[in-house]
Write an enzyme that holds these catalytic residues in place. Structure first.
Site, mmCIF file in Angstrom:
data_model
loop_
_atom_site.group_PDB
_atom_site.id
_atom_site.type_symbol
_atom_site.label_atom_id
_atom_site.label_comp_id
_atom_site.label_asym_id
_atom_site.label_seq_id
_atom_site.Cartn_x
_atom_site.Cartn_y
_atom_site.Cartn_z
ATOM 1 N N GLY A 99 0.792 -1.212 0.067
ATOM 2 C CA GLY A 99 -0.103 0.023 0.025
ATOM 3 C C GLY A 99 0.862 1.388 -0.101
ATOM 4 N N HIS A 109 2.893 0.437 -13.064
ATOM 5 C CA HIS A 109 3.463 -0.771 -13.257
ATOM 6 C C HIS A 109 5.016 -0.450 -12.870
ATOM 7 C CE1 HIS A 109 4.488 -4.579 -14.618
ATOM 8 N NE2 HIS A 109 5.172 -4.255 -15.277
ATOM 9 N N ASN A 112 -3.570 2.342 -13.836
ATOM 10 C CA ASN A 112 -2.509 1.464 -12.916
ATOM 11 C C ASN A 112 -0.970 2.051 -13.025
ATOM 12 O OD1 ASN A 112 -1.514 -1.221 -11.877
ATOM 13 N ND2 ASN A 112 -0.863 -1.914 -13.815
ATOM 14 N N MET A 146 -3.409 -7.015 -7.238
ATOM 15 C CA MET A 146 -2.531 -8.219 -7.793
ATOM 16 C C MET A 146 -3.713 -9.032 -8.622
ATOM 17 S SD MET A 146 0.142 -7.410 -8.069
ATOM 18 C CE MET A 146 1.989 -6.993 -7.516
ATOM 19 N N ARG A 147 -4.785 -8.589 -8.979
ATOM 20 C CA ARG A 147 -5.611 -9.394 -9.898
ATOM 21 C C ARG A 147 -6.089 -8.891 -11.322
ATOM 22 N NH1 ARG A 147 -8.925 -13.220 -6.387
ATOM 23 N NH2 ARG A 147 -7.987 -12.812 -4.490
HETATM 24 C C1 GAR Z 1 4.353 -1.392 -6.982
HETATM 25 O O1 GAR Z 1 5.654 -1.404 -7.286
HETATM 26 C C2 GAR Z 1 3.659 -1.454 -8.145
HETATM 27 O O2 GAR Z 1 4.219 -0.610 -9.265
HETATM 28 C C3 GAR Z 1 3.427 -2.993 -8.576
HETATM 29 O O3 GAR Z 1 3.136 -3.454 -7.206
HETATM 30 C C4 GAR Z 1 3.833 -2.407 -6.166
HETATM 31 C C5 GAR Z 1 3.065 -2.376 -5.205
HETATM 32 O O4 GAR Z 1 3.886 -1.531 -4.062
HETATM 33 N N1 GAR Z 1 2.677 -3.358 -9.285
HETATM 34 C C6 GAR Z 1 2.562 -4.506 -10.207
HETATM 35 O O5 GAR Z 1 3.664 -4.926 -10.493
HETATM 36 C C7 GAR Z 1 1.499 -4.395 -11.173
HETATM 37 N N2 GAR Z 1 1.776 -5.192 -12.203
HETATM 38 P P1 GAR Z 1 2.985 -0.979 -3.020
HETATM 39 O O6 GAR Z 1 1.818 -2.131 -2.544
HETATM 40 O O7 GAR Z 1 3.652 -0.653 -1.748
HETATM 41 O O8 GAR Z 1 1.977 0.069 -3.470
#
Ligand code: GAR
Length: 207
Positions: free
Chosen positions: A10, A107, A105, A88-89
């Site tokens: 988060g 990424h 989103n 993550m869905r």
């Molecule tokens: C972040 O680095 C985001 O870019 C990635 O998950 C992490 C979440 O961190 N998202 C993905 O990989 C989506 N494909 P957070 O929960 O600390 O925000």
């Protein structure tokens, strides 16, 4: 009204919420939606006094089985735009059709390089000299939607994955709120795959 969807740590939600509080997001976060009621993202939302909503996810691990329950909860809060932040869905037709070009989103790679899971580690292991993060529209493809904003991060000699991850998160926390603000407050149009802002790029961070 905005909703943030998050599954894990988060930290991007926190950055968005902080920007929302100071009026720098271009909108108000109505609620945090999560598939993981026990996640740190949910703890953060509770600590910040932001409503936490965890509709049922059903039987599957990588998608929401019945997106209508999530859609009803979004409509009940008059949400007009959804921000995925480590959710993550995969999102499917019910939500995509209800929010056309209204789901963003973040990424952790310079898309279209390294879509999907473990993007930071895959770029590092690949030997990329430059990686970065991308804010993009969500469509039916995996990390395929139109690009709203990107920030580049140099991979340094002697870098470790942990150090690169830390710089990635720092870059994400700056990029995502500013990209959301620009997306919500400046006119833009589509030219094929491209999302084109009407104002000149140099003006984007002046506000
Ligand atoms: C972040 O680095 C985001 O870019 C990635 O998950 C992490 C979440 O961190 N998202 C993905 O990989 C989506 N494909 P957070 O929960 O600390 O925000």
């Amino acid at each position: 009204m905005l909703a943030v969807f998050a599954s894990g740590n988060g930290s991007n939600f926190e950055a968005l919420a902080g920007a929302g509080r100071s009026g720098a997001l271009g909108g108000t976060i109505a609620a945090l939606f999560s598939d993981r009621p026990d996640s740190r993202a949910c703890e953060c939302a509770r600590a910040l006094g932001i409503e936490t909503v965890c509709p049922p996810v059903g039987r599957f691990r990588t998608r929401i089985e019945d997106e209508r329950t999530w859609l009803d909860a979004l409509h009940a809060r008059r949400v007009g735009c959804v921000l995925l932040a480590g959710f993550m869905r995969r999102i499917h037709a019910t939500l995509l059709d209800a929010f056309p070009e209204r789901i963003l989103n973040i990424h952790p790679s310079l898309l279209p390089a390294f879509p999907g899971l473990d993007a930071i580690a895959r770029a590092f292991d690949h030997g990329a000299r430059v990686t970065g993060c991308t804010v993009h529209l969500v469509d039916a493809g995996l990390d395929q939607g139109a690009i709203v904003a990107q920030a580049a991060i140099e991979v340094r000699e002697g870098d470790t994955l942990e150090a690169l991850e830390a710089r990635m998160h720092e870059a994400e926390h700056a990029l995502y709120p500013s990209a959301v603000r620009r997306f919500l407050t400046e006119p833009w149009r589509r030219e094929g795959r491209r999302l084109v802002f009407e104002s000149r790029a140099g003006e984007k961070h002046r506000a």
